[in-house]
Design a protein around this motif. Structure first.
Motif, PDB file in Angstrom:
ATOM      1  N   ASP A  49       0.828  -1.209   0.000  1.00  0.00           N
ATOM      2  CA  ASP A  49       0.000   0.000   0.000  1.00  0.00           C
ATOM      3  C   ASP A  49       0.863   1.260   0.000  1.00  0.00           C
ATOM      4  O   ASP A  49       1.782   1.398   0.812  1.00  0.00           O
ATOM      5  CB  ASP A  49      -0.908  -0.021   1.234  1.00  0.00           C
ATOM      6  CG  ASP A  49      -2.013   1.012   1.154  1.00  0.00           C
ATOM      7  OD1 ASP A  49      -1.712   2.213   1.076  1.00  0.00           O
ATOM      8  OD2 ASP A  49      -3.189   0.606   1.178  1.00  0.00           O
ATOM      9  N   SER A  50       0.532   2.194  -0.898  1.00  0.00           N
ATOM     10  CA  SER A  50       1.351   3.399  -1.072  1.00  0.00           C
ATOM     11  C   SER A  50       1.325   4.312   0.150  1.00  0.00           C
ATOM     12  O   SER A  50       2.110   5.250   0.234  1.00  0.00           O
ATOM     13  CB  SER A  50       0.848   4.186  -2.297  1.00  0.00           C
ATOM     14  OG  SER A  50      -0.471   4.643  -2.090  1.00  0.00           O
ATOM     15  N   ARG A  51       0.422   4.042   1.081  1.00  0.00           N
ATOM     16  CA  ARG A  51       0.256   4.939   2.229  1.00  0.00           C
ATOM     17  C   ARG A  51       1.082   4.538   3.441  1.00  0.00           C
ATOM     18  O   ARG A  51       1.081   5.226   4.461  1.00  0.00           O
ATOM     19  CB  ARG A  51      -1.238   4.995   2.604  1.00  0.00           C
ATOM     20  CG  ARG A  51      -2.095   5.512   1.477  1.00  0.00           C
ATOM     21  CD  ARG A  51      -3.573   5.295   1.771  1.00  0.00           C
ATOM     22  NE  ARG A  51      -3.897   3.877   1.849  1.00  0.00           N
ATOM     23  CZ  ARG A  51      -5.102   3.397   2.153  1.00  0.00           C
ATOM     24  NH1 ARG A  51      -6.086   4.248   2.405  1.00  0.00           N
ATOM     25  NH2 ARG A  51      -5.316   2.108   2.199  1.00  0.00           N
ATOM     26  N   SER A 109      -4.465  -0.047   8.646  1.00  0.00           N
ATOM     27  CA  SER A 109      -5.898   0.218   8.458  1.00  0.00           C
ATOM     28  C   SER A 109      -6.229   0.389   6.975  1.00  0.00           C
ATOM     29  O   SER A 109      -5.376   0.740   6.173  1.00  0.00           O
ATOM     30  CB  SER A 109      -6.287   1.488   9.214  1.00  0.00           C
ATOM     31  OG  SER A 109      -5.603   2.607   8.684  1.00  0.00           O
ATOM     32  N   GLY A 110      -7.466   0.150   6.649  1.00  0.00           N
ATOM     33  CA  GLY A 110      -7.949   0.379   5.288  1.00  0.00           C
ATOM     34  C   GLY A 110      -7.254  -0.468   4.247  1.00  0.00           C
ATOM     35  O   GLY A 110      -7.124  -0.056   3.085  1.00  0.00           O
ATOM     36  N   CYS A 111      -6.847  -1.674   4.629  1.00  0.00           N
ATOM     37  CA  CYS A 111      -6.094  -2.526   3.701  1.00  0.00           C
ATOM     38  C   CYS A 111      -7.027  -3.101   2.631  1.00  0.00           C
ATOM     39  O   CYS A 111      -7.959  -3.857   2.934  1.00  0.00           O
ATOM     40  CB  CYS A 111      -5.406  -3.655   4.461  1.00  0.00           C
ATOM     41  SG  CYS A 111      -4.400  -4.712   3.390  1.00  0.00           S
ATOM     42  N   GLY A 112      -6.753  -2.769   1.380  1.00  0.00           N
ATOM     43  CA  GLY A 112      -7.597  -3.238   0.283  1.00  0.00           C
ATOM     44  C   GLY A 112      -7.550  -4.743   0.097  1.00  0.00           C
ATOM     45  O   GLY A 112      -8.549  -5.366  -0.265  1.00  0.00           O
ATOM     46  N   ILE A 197      -3.543   4.432   9.580  1.00  0.00           N
ATOM     47  CA  ILE A 197      -2.984   5.434   8.672  1.00  0.00           C
ATOM     48  C   ILE A 197      -3.462   6.841   9.020  1.00  0.00           C
ATOM     49  O   ILE A 197      -2.676   7.781   9.099  1.00  0.00           O
ATOM     50  CB  ILE A 197      -3.356   5.092   7.210  1.00  0.00           C
ATOM     51  CG1 ILE A 197      -2.572   3.853   6.766  1.00  0.00           C
ATOM     52  CG2 ILE A 197      -3.078   6.260   6.287  1.00  0.00           C
ATOM     53  CD1 ILE A 197      -2.976   3.319   5.405  1.00  0.00           C
ATOM     54  N   GLY A 198      -4.759   7.005   9.212  1.00  0.00           N
ATOM     55  CA  GLY A 198      -5.306   8.335   9.448  1.00  0.00           C
ATOM     56  C   GLY A 198      -4.887   8.940  10.775  1.00  0.00           C
ATOM     57  O   GLY A 198      -4.650  10.140  10.881  1.00  0.00           O
TER      58      GLY A 198
ATOM     59  N   ARG B  32      -6.746  12.241   4.920  1.00  0.00           N
ATOM     60  CA  ARG B  32      -7.396  12.139   3.616  1.00  0.00           C
ATOM     61  C   ARG B  32      -7.036  10.827   2.938  1.00  0.00           C
ATOM     62  O   ARG B  32      -7.880  10.176   2.302  1.00  0.00           O
ATOM     63  CB  ARG B  32      -7.008  13.319   2.724  1.00  0.00           C
ATOM     64  CG  ARG B  32      -8.195  13.795   1.886  1.00  0.00           C
ATOM     65  CD  ARG B  32      -7.798  14.797   0.867  1.00  0.00           C
ATOM     66  NE  ARG B  32      -7.238  14.159  -0.301  1.00  0.00           N
ATOM     67  CZ  ARG B  32      -6.582  14.804  -1.243  1.00  0.00           C
ATOM     68  NH1 ARG B  32      -6.369  16.108  -1.127  1.00  0.00           N
ATOM     69  NH2 ARG B  32      -6.119  14.162  -2.287  1.00  0.00           N
ATOM     70  N   LEU B  33      -5.779  10.413   3.089  1.00  0.00           N
ATOM     71  CA  LEU B  33      -5.396   9.105   2.542  1.00  0.00           C
ATOM     72  C   LEU B  33      -6.236   7.990   3.166  1.00  0.00           C
ATOM     73  O   LEU B  33      -6.601   7.019   2.499  1.00  0.00           O
ATOM     74  CB  LEU B  33      -3.915   8.823   2.819  1.00  0.00           C
ATOM     75  CG  LEU B  33      -2.883   9.528   1.936  1.00  0.00           C
ATOM     76  CD1 LEU B  33      -1.484   9.217   2.429  1.00  0.00           C
ATOM     77  CD2 LEU B  33      -3.019   9.092   0.476  1.00  0.00           C
ATOM     78  N   ALA B  34      -6.514   8.123   4.460  1.00  0.00           N
ATOM     79  CA  ALA B  34      -7.304   7.099   5.139  1.00  0.00           C
ATOM     80  C   ALA B  34      -8.749   7.111   4.650  1.00  0.00           C
ATOM     81  O   ALA B  34      -9.352   6.057   4.438  1.00  0.00           O
ATOM     82  CB  ALA B  34      -7.250   7.311   6.651  1.00  0.00           C
ATOM     83  N   GLU B  35      -9.284   8.301   4.449  1.00  0.00           N
ATOM     84  CA  GLU B  35     -10.701   8.401   4.069  1.00  0.00           C
ATOM     85  C   GLU B  35     -10.935   8.115   2.586  1.00  0.00           C
ATOM     86  O   GLU B  35     -11.887   7.441   2.223  1.00  0.00           O
ATOM     87  CB  GLU B  35     -11.234   9.793   4.418  1.00  0.00           C
ATOM     88  CG  GLU B  35     -11.499   9.943   5.907  1.00  0.00           C
ATOM     89  CD  GLU B  35     -11.634  11.396   6.323  1.00  0.00           C
ATOM     90  OE1 GLU B  35     -12.001  12.239   5.483  1.00  0.00           O
ATOM     91  OE2 GLU B  35     -11.350  11.692   7.513  1.00  0.00           O
ATOM     92  N   ASP B  36     -10.074   8.666   1.756  1.00  0.00           N
ATOM     93  CA  ASP B  36     -10.295   8.547   0.308  1.00  0.00           C
ATOM     94  C   ASP B  36      -9.610   7.334  -0.302  1.00  0.00           C
ATOM     95  O   ASP B  36      -9.848   7.022  -1.472  1.00  0.00           O
ATOM     96  CB  ASP B  36      -9.764   9.793  -0.413  1.00  0.00           C
ATOM     97  CG  ASP B  36     -10.598  11.012  -0.113  1.00  0.00           C
ATOM     98  OD1 ASP B  36     -11.596  10.875   0.616  1.00  0.00           O
ATOM     99  OD2 ASP B  36     -10.270  12.098  -0.606  1.00  0.00           O
TER     100      ASP B  36
END
Lengths: 215, 215, 215, 215
Positions: A49-51, A109-112, A197-198, B32-36
């Motif tokens: 993940d790029s984040r 978090s938010g792992c696709g 991440i956020g 924003r990375l977390a949300e979008d």
């Protein structure tokens, strides 16, 4: 190989800028790294993940972390069947070749990839069940984690599955004889982390409680 | 999972420092990375080697590059056999899910994985030929490159094999139907690079000459 | 609209060159930008001056910066009076629509707009005081900065006024409720910069000392 | 101004890279630009959209284009009412101060500002009709273009409105006495362009046919 294209100009410019500054200011170190080879203290298994930039979070520069990145920071179980196993090869190289002292699995978090696994296991992503879905077959590694999810809403359960991806990877690591031996010999310690991440928070897996706790 | 250990204190300290500074100064972006979600422009396939930081070379921050790192930056040929294929899963996710516009394979000097392959193919590393050597079986992907090496001393031939690892990966990428289609549709361009760690130089594969040229 | 003329041939030629090279090499990215829309991390408010290229200084390519450029990089105070406010509209779009994480105001040396303001306020440009001078009425935004200038020669005071144009714009930004809220919610951070064109230096506004410091 | 924050580190790094390379290699030019001031040949009025880089399309370097960027590349009608008019000030400065020889209005595909105007005029964005909507009041400039749209589907009509934003801006430019005089004196020529972001095409307004034609 006819299809390769020139690098976009903005990346060429940035590279030249890096070479004239960061490289030049650290040339002695880069040359020593080239001559002496790498001596990283730790291996990190992180997501593509790029984040998620583990080097940023830990202020690590060239030479510190041997980093393997794949979808959902997964380690498959030990399976020496003679086929290509990129993750197992990276672990083997780090433990037996580089003799790293720490092995850190970093989820987020938010792992696709984890979301895909969640959707697949809950029947909402039949395309991932197909034999020729590389993402689906890769996420099969995490499938056992789905069965153990607590009740709750989807968001809670997906996050729990993200953390399960860390724990299952740690468990699978221990199925590798050379990992088990290095841990037993106290040559290696293994660590599980999960990054929001956020919020920029980092939680560590605590084997006593079996939970992740903010550090 | 009883074996997980607390993170070393120096990493905990650095993390807290990062959170109080870099995270705090970029909190809006992280949120924003977390949300979008992520919208990376490029995928990079790089080596796990601790000395190669593609984000540093290209001044890239969180969100720009979807990064897969494995031993010797290799891509295996397309082989949808239902087994775990971490690299193929990462490529599939990047191309079909994220629709990245660029795919960059980045090799480097002094690659230990490539050296292992070279030794294995020249008969000097029989342990890598064993079926249960994950590194050996992973480096099989690069074996076709050994046969085509030019004459020369070992150092020259090892470096040629490092560059072959980039070209073979690019070729293998084109065996994936979704990569081939994206390239044909001009939705994706692929790029081959090789980084000399000590000199800080970057060479790009030029499909016309078939050689790598400094950029 | 009878007065429009064909584009000069040298620009047509350059455009064709761009299309055959930079566009073609990045076609996948341009198409994704067209299909997915923009997701810029930052807004930049810069001067129209032909000598200031923020994308060059920061190695930014298409998609990174949402850029508003006006005379002297000014932001007027919040004033929702129902009239046309191009700068306020751009800020509103960036913050509320695009949810940028950073807002950078970039001033520069030798700013003709600031010089006009300086001359106007010191009584040497009566033509700018006239009601129908668009430049004069626009530079009224910076007028409060003139009163606070330190003693010194004209060159020193003009440069101080250039830096005041950045600080006043940052202050005016905070009069917009949606900017204030985004800053309070830590969704947005604001930054003030001043570029010396001839020296290529960049100074950042430091809120603690109230001065600009080279970065 | 307490709220200003330090610039993100990745931008600081990129700036240092720029200074050590592009700036250093062009120092003579930057210094001459600083000493002699700017002498741009053309003014460009373009959109803030992060996907439109007029300097890239036309291979323009520092000093060539005086660039004003606002939402939807709009020019309001001449209205010297003593209020702040950023766009009018930029045009006045370019024509009367810098005496540019060309004034180019550059529209583009997928313009979010134009889409907002389209939605507002078709009754689907009541929030943009409110007096305190800066975007709505700014897009009022384009409202006359909505009435003249041809029949068709929404996508076709939005694109027609994007092109109308160019033509209306050209028409409004001619309401400025100093623009009209410069055009009459053949000191200035004005040009209308529209860029398709995904296709990389550029269409020019042709006053004879009243249509945009690919160049």
């Amino acid at each position: 190989m006819d299809h390769a294209r020139p690098l976009p100009a903005y990346l060429v410019n940035r590279y030249h800028g890096w070479k004239a500054t960061i490289y030049t200011e650290n040339r002695g170190w880069y040359r020593r790294l080239a001559e002496d080879g790498q001596h990283p203290r730790s291996m990190v298994i992180s997501c593509c993940d790029s984040r998620v930039h583990v080097t940023s979070i830990f202020g690590a520069d060239q030479g510190e972390f041997f980093i393997h990145r794949n979808i959902a920071n997964l380690v498959p179980p030990f399976n020496p069947d003679g086929h290509h196993h990129g993750t197992s090869a990276a672990v083997e190289y780090a433990i037996r070749g580089l003799k790293v002292a720490h092995l850190i699995v970093l989820g987020h978090s938010g792992c696709g990839g984890v979301e895909g696994c969640y959707n697949m296991c809950s029947g909402n992503a039949p395309e991932l069940e197909e034999a020729n879905s590389f993402v689906g077959r890769w996420m099969d590694i995490l499938r056992p984690g789905y069965a153990d999810l607590p009740d709750g809403d989807d968001a809670t359960r997906k996050q729990a599955l993200e953390k399960a991806s860390v724990v299952i990877s740690l468990e699978n690591l221990m199925t590798f004889p050379f990992v088990k031996e290095a841990v037993a010999a106290e040559a290696l310690s293994i660590h599980g982390l999960w990054n929001d991440i956020g919020e920029g928070s980092l939680e560590a897996y605590d084997p006593i409680s079996g939970a992740f706790k903010e550090i």
